[in-house]
Design an enzyme around this catalytic site. Sequence first.
Site, PDB file in Angstrom:
ATOM      1  N   GLU A  84       0.854  -1.196  -0.081  1.00 16.44           N
ATOM      2  CA  GLU A  84       0.015   0.095   0.093  1.00 16.44           C
ATOM      3  C   GLU A  84       0.836   1.391   0.083  1.00 16.44           C
ATOM      4  O   GLU A  84       0.402   2.436   0.332  1.00 16.44           O
ATOM      5  CB  GLU A  84      -0.786  -0.009   1.302  1.00 16.44           C
ATOM      6  CG  GLU A  84      -2.053  -1.121   1.201  1.00 16.44           C
ATOM      7  CD  GLU A  84      -2.944  -1.023   2.463  1.00 16.44           C
ATOM      8  OE1 GLU A  84      -2.968  -0.035   3.070  1.00 16.44           O
ATOM      9  OE2 GLU A  84      -3.842  -2.029   2.334  1.00 16.44           O
ATOM     10  N   GLY A 199      -6.075   0.341  15.467  1.00 19.92           N
ATOM     11  CA  GLY A 199      -6.438  -0.386  16.378  1.00 19.92           C
ATOM     12  C   GLY A 199      -7.784  -0.330  16.889  1.00 19.92           C
ATOM     13  O   GLY A 199      -8.135  -1.412  17.962  1.00 19.92           O
ATOM     14  N   GLU A 201     -10.536  -1.870  15.971  1.00 14.92           N
ATOM     15  CA  GLU A 201     -11.366  -3.097  15.859  1.00 14.92           C
ATOM     16  C   GLU A 201     -11.178  -3.878  17.146  1.00 14.92           C
ATOM     17  O   GLU A 201     -11.852  -4.470  17.522  1.00 14.92           O
ATOM     18  CB  GLU A 201     -10.794  -3.726  14.782  1.00 14.92           C
ATOM     19  CG  GLU A 201     -11.961  -3.343  13.527  1.00 14.92           C
ATOM     20  CD  GLU A 201     -11.954  -2.034  13.058  1.00 14.92           C
ATOM     21  OE1 GLU A 201     -10.551  -1.590  12.595  1.00 14.92           O
ATOM     22  OE2 GLU A 201     -12.687  -1.375  13.077  1.00 14.92           O
ATOM     23  N   ASN A 277     -13.475   5.052  13.394  1.00 14.25           N
ATOM     24  CA  ASN A 277     -14.616   4.718  13.672  1.00 14.25           C
ATOM     25  C   ASN A 277     -14.504   4.426  15.313  1.00 14.25           C
ATOM     26  O   ASN A 277     -13.717   4.666  15.816  1.00 14.25           O
ATOM     27  CB  ASN A 277     -14.914   3.428  13.192  1.00 14.25           C
ATOM     28  CG  ASN A 277     -13.817   2.150  13.463  1.00 14.25           C
ATOM     29  OD1 ASN A 277     -12.897   2.285  12.731  1.00 14.25           O
ATOM     30  ND2 ASN A 277     -14.011   1.275  14.375  1.00 14.25           N
ATOM     31  N   ASP A 322     -18.705   1.519  11.548  1.00 11.53           N
ATOM     32  CA  ASP A 322     -17.382   1.435  11.144  1.00 11.53           C
ATOM     33  C   ASP A 322     -17.048   2.535  10.106  1.00 11.53           C
ATOM     34  O   ASP A 322     -16.083   2.253   9.265  1.00 11.53           O
ATOM     35  CB  ASP A 322     -16.977  -0.112  10.661  1.00 11.53           C
ATOM     36  CG  ASP A 322     -15.292  -0.093  10.391  1.00 11.53           C
ATOM     37  OD1 ASP A 322     -14.530   0.678  10.995  1.00 11.53           O
ATOM     38  OD2 ASP A 322     -14.897  -1.137   9.742  1.00 11.53           O
ATOM     39  N   LYS A 349     -15.552   6.644   4.183  1.00 14.24           N
ATOM     40  CA  LYS A 349     -16.127   5.453   4.093  1.00 14.24           C
ATOM     41  C   LYS A 349     -17.677   5.417   3.775  1.00 14.24           C
ATOM     42  O   LYS A 349     -18.546   4.821   3.116  1.00 14.24           O
ATOM     43  CB  LYS A 349     -16.046   4.493   5.316  1.00 14.24           C
ATOM     44  CG  LYS A 349     -14.723   3.850   5.108  1.00 14.24           C
ATOM     45  CD  LYS A 349     -14.600   2.677   6.592  1.00 14.24           C
ATOM     46  CE  LYS A 349     -13.463   1.907   6.723  1.00 14.24           C
ATOM     47  NZ  LYS A 349     -13.614   0.941   7.814  1.00 14.24           N
ATOM     48  N   ASN A 412     -11.624   3.583   0.666  1.00 12.94           N
ATOM     49  CA  ASN A 412     -10.822   3.202   1.650  1.00 12.94           C
ATOM     50  C   ASN A 412      -9.730   4.147   1.593  1.00 12.94           C
ATOM     51  O   ASN A 412      -9.613   5.344   1.250  1.00 12.94           O
ATOM     52  CB  ASN A 412     -10.804   1.621   2.072  1.00 12.94           C
ATOM     53  CG  ASN A 412     -10.513   1.323   3.007  1.00 12.94           C
ATOM     54  OD1 ASN A 412      -9.561   1.655   3.789  1.00 12.94           O
ATOM     55  ND2 ASN A 412     -11.529   0.413   3.660  1.00 12.94           N
TER      56      ASN A 412
HETATM   57 CA    CA Z   1     -12.342  -0.064  11.277  1.00 18.80          CA
END
Ligand code: CA
Length: 606
Positions: A84, A199, A201, A277, A322, A349, A412
């Site tokens: 990426e 982090g 999530e 998020n 999210d 998003k 994204n």
């Molecule tokens: Ca996320």
Amino acid sequence: MPNTLARMRWCLAVAMGLAAGVVLAQQPVDRDALLDSPNAEWLTYGGDYAETHYSPLDQINDSNVERLGLAWEWEIAGTAGNLESTPLVRDGVIYATGTWSNVFAIDARTGEQIWRWDPGIVRSRADGGPSVCCGPVNRGLAMYGDKVFAGLLDGRLVALNRATGLVDWAVQTTPLGLDYSITGAPRVVNDKVVIGNSGAEFGVRGYVTAYDAETGEQLWRFHTVPGNPADGFESEAMERAAETWSGEWWIVGGGGTVWDGYAFDPEENLLYIGTGNGSPWSRAIRSPEGGDNLYLSSIVAVDADTGEMRWYYQTTPGDDWDYTAVQPLMLLDLEIDGRERQVIVKAPKNGFFYVIDRTSGAFISAQPFSDDVTWATGIDQETGRPIENPDARYDAESTGVWVSPGPGGAHNWHPMSYNPDTGLVYFPAGSSNFFYSVDAEFEYEPGGFNTGVPFGRGAAGDDRPPRPELRGPRGGVVLAWDPVTNSEVWRVERNGTSGGTLSTAGNLVFRPGDSRIWAHDAGTGEALWSGYLGSSFATPVAYELDGRQYIVVEVNGSGPGFGRGGFGGEEDGPMVPARMVALVLDGEPLPDPPPPADDEDSGGDG
Ligand code: CA
């Protein structure tokens, strides 16, 4: 720096340079160089502080781009998993990153390796390695003085000597033992290196930190969400934010991680960040009495020298889905309704393209860019708040709901680019949906996935309603977007191939699709050329050396082993190796695609 140390470093640089058979004539990158963003080079992630991913080079242009071919390619060994990284280019050297936070320097003329640095990230959490939500990815470097800067998966920020690849300084930017990681590219503003983290999530509290570029000393830190009020607030911004939360959000952390987008306005001396998020995803768990949960899913402007917040604009109040707003930020000066406006734009998003006044944070406009947006019917043009679909919320009383976009988002991390001649912004977008419901059994488990939202059939079990049909193509599109009228001008389908875009003064936009890199007429969208790369890729950049213009891009490996997110061993590595590919006019022909084309999409986030 003591003279002896400087001399030792210089001798080492010369020795390394001789060993590699290259001449290293390196110009320090100073503040003026970053402000000027020289035409022939690529000194910062976005190409300039406005993050336009635009090159003023025009040797390769709409009249000759069909002559584009291979200059060289360099195999990026040991990097199963998605690439990426947007490369940097300075003094004939390309600096970039691979997976597992590897950093390398290669000769921009020949593609020969100059140095490579492997930080030795522990690959399993059970053995003390980092928690990683979305593969061991890295999006690139920053450059200043005689150093390049990298954020590592284990939360370190390191400064490497550009000539030697040796560590100059390193700091641990995250608390050890918590589920932080770094995948984003740092930025340098006013002699400071700025870096956030990932982090949300797992359950962390987001923040961004500035360090002295020369020494690594910490200068300021801005948290994006409040901590436990009993511990006192770090700032007035945190005190105000806490009024928009309820329950004991600080136990899981709240989220709001700054894992990708930044931009810098030197005149306003404002650093812009995008925040992530909520953690957990479900607001019903995170903040049981509701609330906007500032500053989740927001654009935040902070003073670049103090980290003090100037303004914020929240794209998704009370995030439930999210819907990170970390996606690339871009600064543009536009005439809108007869007024000169200094704006910041982004396509997060949640599926809406936002145009915001970057000096004040005032809302200007927002329109859906995805064919599939069901969480809101629009953005109120007076208040700048979303007009939410009441059915899109879910709590422990409901069995769940299908919502578009899903957690992968309508756009994204993939960089978007701008062409000042066409006035258009180019970015990949897509359609998705997801069944959101509350995990009634949710308990915070350190180290685990703490979204509070079950995957698969969710709380509805076998009674889950059928998945709604999507309107847009499953394989996604690349959009050309007019930020003045906030509307689509043209589009092409991608068929699953991901990557960022590059704009050039040659009236070209380079974009991904069908495992190829494509060049289009930036104004009309007419396809002018494509070259088969065999996979998804990162983001191309342009540079000039010895009078020749190059386009260079990191290309993912493909084949068995590749789809393991980079966690396989060497023997499980991809059939087709990952590589850095450089293109020039009248280069070697690119290979023909083998039937059928093999492809992997990299839709995950930081
Ligand atoms: Ca996320």
